[in-house]
Design an enzyme around this catalytic site. Structure first.
Site, mmCIF file in Angstrom:
data_model
loop_
_atom_site.group_PDB
_atom_site.id
_atom_site.type_symbol
_atom_site.label_atom_id
_atom_site.label_comp_id
_atom_site.label_asym_id
_atom_site.label_seq_id
_atom_site.Cartn_x
_atom_site.Cartn_y
_atom_site.Cartn_z
ATOM 1 N N ILE A 115 55.504 -3.867 -24.290
ATOM 2 C CA ILE A 115 55.835 -2.620 -24.975
ATOM 3 C C ILE A 115 56.912 -2.884 -26.021
ATOM 4 O O ILE A 115 57.966 -3.440 -25.705
ATOM 5 C CB ILE A 115 56.363 -1.574 -23.962
ATOM 6 N N CYS A 116 56.647 -2.492 -27.236
ATOM 7 C CA CYS A 116 57.617 -2.619 -28.320
ATOM 8 C C CYS A 116 58.412 -1.308 -28.367
ATOM 9 O O CYS A 116 57.987 -0.331 -28.980
ATOM 10 C CB CYS A 116 56.900 -2.879 -29.641
ATOM 11 N N LEU A 117 59.546 -1.295 -27.677
ATOM 12 C CA LEU A 117 60.395 -0.115 -27.569
ATOM 13 C C LEU A 117 61.844 -0.591 -27.567
ATOM 14 O O LEU A 117 62.244 -1.366 -26.697
ATOM 15 C CB LEU A 117 60.056 0.651 -26.285
#
Length: 176
Positions: A115-117
């Site tokens: 997840i790119c967060l």
């Protein structure tokens, strides 16, 4: 968790990684995780549940179930998140990935579950919690306008580190 196990666990970790952890650091991490687990079990965000039995057996590895919010692209879908914690938690962010057969198709979620967060890496703060991470992921999914993978999904999945925290993410699109 009893003191003998904590002492053994701390010794094993420090020998293996030559770290500077004290027993009080490990105790504080365990205490924080127990508190967060109880909070998440008592008052979970809507559509979120934690596998409390599994987490209480191993406080450093949690499985969190998440349902798509009604009225969104993910309505009715079910997802599974895995949280891995180090003994430096909450000063070190957890490793959070989607696992299982239903990885959401989203511009910030890779097909391997990464997840790119920003709050999972650069913008992590010890003031954040598992509950706030879950809320951020629910919000990220709910605001999505089109189900699609990140443009570099194929390349990333072939070349990335197994641990998404080792990725140097480039945060450039907050609109999804």
């Amino acid at each position: 968790m009893n003191f003998v196990f904590l002492k053994y666990f701390a010794f094993q970790k420090c020998v293996a990684f030559r770290c500077e952890l004290s027993l009080s650091d490990i105790y504080n991490t365990q205490r924080r995780l127990q508190k967060e687990l109880m909070s998440l079990m008592k008052e979970p965000p809507p559509g979120v549940t934690v596998d409390g039995d599994q987490a209480s057996q191993n406080l450093t590895l949690w499985t969190v179930h998440m349902e798509g919010v009604p009225g969104t692209l993910y309505e009715g879908e079910k997802f599974v998140l895995q949280f891995k914690f180090t003994n430096k938690y909450p000063f070190d962010s957890p490793e959070v990935t989607f696992i299982g057969n239903n990885i959401p198709v989203h511009p910030h979620v890779y097909s391997n579950g990464h997840i790119c967060l920003s709050i999972l890496t650069d913008d992590w703060s010890p003031a954040l919690s598992v509950q706030s991470v879950c809320l951020s992921i629910v919000s990220m999914l709910s605001s999505c306008k089109e189900k699609k993978r990140p443009p570099d999904n194929s390349f990333y999945v072939k070349t990335c580190n197994k641990n998404p925290k080792k990725t140097k993410w480039w945060y450039h699109d907050d609109s999804v």
